[in-house]
Write a protein that holds these residues in place. Structure first.
Motif, PDB file in Angstrom:
ATOM      1  N   MET A  84       0.850  -1.189   0.000  1.00  0.00           N
ATOM      2  CA  MET A  84       0.000   0.000   0.000  1.00  0.00           C
ATOM      3  C   MET A  84       0.886   1.239   0.000  1.00  0.00           C
ATOM      4  N   THR A  85       0.259   2.358  -0.115  1.00  0.00           N
ATOM      5  CA  THR A  85       0.963   3.630  -0.251  1.00  0.00           C
ATOM      6  C   THR A  85       0.150   4.674   0.476  1.00  0.00           C
ATOM      7  N   TYR A  86       0.822   5.677   1.036  1.00  0.00           N
ATOM      8  CA  TYR A  86       0.090   6.870   1.430  1.00  0.00           C
ATOM      9  C   TYR A  86       0.889   8.108   1.051  1.00  0.00           C
ATOM     10  N   CYS A  87       0.301   8.966   0.251  1.00  0.00           N
ATOM     11  CA  CYS A  87       0.941  10.219  -0.145  1.00  0.00           C
ATOM     12  C   CYS A  87      -0.061  11.345   0.037  1.00  0.00           C
ATOM     13  N   VAL A  88       0.439  12.503   0.478  1.00  0.00           N
ATOM     14  CA  VAL A  88      -0.408  13.687   0.555  1.00  0.00           C
ATOM     15  C   VAL A  88       0.361  14.880  -0.029  1.00  0.00           C
ATOM     16  N   GLY A  89      -0.335  15.651  -0.844  1.00  0.00           N
ATOM     17  CA  GLY A  89       0.235  16.868  -1.439  1.00  0.00           C
ATOM     18  C   GLY A  89      -0.630  18.048  -1.064  1.00  0.00           C
ATOM     19  N   MET A  90      -0.007  19.162  -0.658  1.00  0.00           N
ATOM     20  CA  MET A  90      -0.760  20.343  -0.213  1.00  0.00           C
ATOM     21  C   MET A  90      -0.327  21.567  -1.011  1.00  0.00           C
ATOM     22  N   LEU A  91      -1.319  22.327  -1.480  1.00  0.00           N
ATOM     23  CA  LEU A  91      -1.042  23.585  -2.175  1.00  0.00           C
ATOM     24  C   LEU A  91      -1.459  24.723  -1.248  1.00  0.00           C
ATOM     25  N   LEU A  92      -0.474  25.363  -0.623  1.00  0.00           N
ATOM     26  CA  LEU A  92      -0.750  26.421   0.350  1.00  0.00           C
ATOM     27  C   LEU A  92      -0.355  27.774  -0.241  1.00  0.00           C
ATOM     28  N   GLU A  93      -0.831  28.843   0.398  1.00  0.00           N
ATOM     29  CA  GLU A  93      -0.451  30.162  -0.113  1.00  0.00           C
ATOM     30  C   GLU A  93       1.061  30.325  -0.119  1.00  0.00           C
ATOM     31  N   GLU A  94       1.723  29.767   0.906  1.00  0.00           N
ATOM     32  CA  GLU A  94       3.178  29.897   0.985  1.00  0.00           C
ATOM     33  C   GLU A  94       3.930  28.956   0.045  1.00  0.00           C
ATOM     34  N   GLY A  95       3.265  27.877  -0.378  1.00  0.00           N
ATOM     35  CA  GLY A  95       3.976  26.950  -1.263  1.00  0.00           C
ATOM     36  C   GLY A  95       3.401  25.553  -1.215  1.00  0.00           C
ATOM     37  N   LEU A  96       4.265  24.572  -1.418  1.00  0.00           N
ATOM     38  CA  LEU A  96       3.855  23.192  -1.622  1.00  0.00           C
ATOM     39  C   LEU A  96       4.475  22.302  -0.547  1.00  0.00           C
ATOM     40  N   VAL A  97       3.680  21.342  -0.026  1.00  0.00           N
ATOM     41  CA  VAL A  97       4.212  20.309   0.861  1.00  0.00           C
ATOM     42  C   VAL A  97       3.849  18.963   0.245  1.00  0.00           C
ATOM     43  N   MET A  98       4.832  18.095   0.067  1.00  0.00           N
ATOM     44  CA  MET A  98       4.589  16.774  -0.531  1.00  0.00           C
ATOM     45  C   MET A  98       5.220  15.720   0.376  1.00  0.00           C
ATOM     46  N   VAL A  99       4.429  14.731   0.779  1.00  0.00           N
ATOM     47  CA  VAL A  99       4.919  13.688   1.686  1.00  0.00           C
ATOM     48  C   VAL A  99       4.469  12.325   1.163  1.00  0.00           C
TER      49      VAL A  99
END
Lengths: 240, 240
Positions: free
Chosen positions: A1-16
């Motif tokens: 299995m896999t778990y990934c989350v990507g976030m587009l925030l005003e300050e930038g990007l978080v990818m885990v």
């Protein structure tokens, strides 16, 4: 299995992304699910994949080496919309090549991809791309995408994340969300790959691999457990 | 969708079920998913169901009116093991009757059932029964079962629940787990049915329906949200 989350925030990007792959519990290995394309000062693209590993690795190779007659790659596309379309084209090319034999042999053609990044002079964008190559884009209303084993880690994102969250808050939420998933599904596992990208920086701000025993992740995980227990013990008892 | 959780604790049993049924987002209704059989001083049985509503309602009717030539019901079985077998037999009878036509018409024969309770002089037990009528039993190591939309609400149970938790703790954990699920899946909804059974009481201790605006559930939900935000804001920032 896999778990990934990507976030587009005003300050930038978080990818885990986690890095555990399994084909049954007796066949578990570590494969990076995050790929980065970076030309400092010019572009940063980060892609995370879940689904059939043969499919997603083929896509990563194709968008690096060239898709179609024009041999376009993620290093040559003019912007993020073109990048998402390129990944979609690569997915469909793999499907045309392998899909029929896979189906005949009972292997599912599954793939889910999160693609985020920025090309100089163009906006920072975040996409989720489906197995058919079609895709959707994150907005201020829904600033994050998850792929793979998404449900365990979703409640904390729904409560805590908004487009105005800082990059630091985004990282902490992503790690707490990952921690909840690791606890409830043994087929999601360390190490975790983490990328933070500050909007308009055109270079990766943070690029970390969090291994077993990482002091910061361990602290976050322990503190969060303790805080949840404390919070829970303070909930009022029913009057009945 | 459905979310139900059943807990077997040293002090007794906690059973919580939502009551929203949907066949597509434009066809949402309220159906109780919890049924009770109580003869004070003699027996208490509580059953919660998820899956195809026609299947599970048929099972509830059959175990009330009589299964097989002996016409056994949950009010006549000698103990909880016999009760779980009776529910299994009812499931298989529905499957023999309706299964073929359902399959031919593309309807899935799905059912998951949690059954807990006690007959006088016999132990309190909790079972999860599958669509094929086979079943497993909760133990001190794994003192709870969930059916339906289980993942959103599982992390808090994994962190907080053990067989030695009190009934009050069990109720609070079940409501927090339900609250997380309600927030992340709109097809799980209020009202919530809640039963608490104190071991050896042989009568239902608490039987509540929690409607929209219920003061205690609202307080739990708000306090928990606030506590999570506070706990989260106190997590240490990364040193990098």
């Amino acid at each position: 299995m896999t778990y990934c989350v990507g976030m587009l925030l005003e300050e930038g990007l978080v990818m885990v992304a986690d890095s555990r792959t399994n084909a049954g519990v007796d066949h578990i290995s570590t494969f990076a699910k995050m790929s980065r394309w970076e030309v400092p000062g010019e572009r940063v693209l980060v892609m995370m994949t879940s689904g059939n590993l043969a499919v997603t690795q083929a896509v990563v190779n194709m968008v690096s080496e060239g898709v179609g007659a024009e041999e376009e790659t993620l290093l040559t596309v003019p912007g993020m919309f073109a990048a998402a379309r390129l990944v979609g084209r690569a997915l469909r090319e793999v499907w045309r090549e392998d899909g029929e034999a896979m189906e005949a042999q009972g292997a599912d053609f599954t793939a889910a991809i999160i693609l985020g990044g920025q090309v100089r002079g163009r906006p920072l964008r975040l996409f989720q791309i489906y197995a058919a190559g079609n895709f959707i884009e994150a907005t201020a209303d829904t600033p994050y995408f998850q792929i793979g084993e998404a449900k365990y880690g979703k409640p904390i994102l729904d409560r805590g994340l908004s487009a105005t969250s800082s990059l630091t808050e985004g990282v902490k939420l992503a790690l707490v969300s990952m921690d909840s998933t690791l606890r409830s599904n043994i087929s999601v596992g360390l190490p975790i790959d983490l990328v933070v990208y500050e909007r308009d920086a055109l270079a990766i701000t943070q690029n970390r691999r969090i291994e077993e025993g990482d002091p910061y992740f361990t602290r976050i995980s322990e503190r969060w457990s303790r805080a949840l227990r404390t919070a829970f013990s303070r909930l009022p008892d029913p009057e009945w």
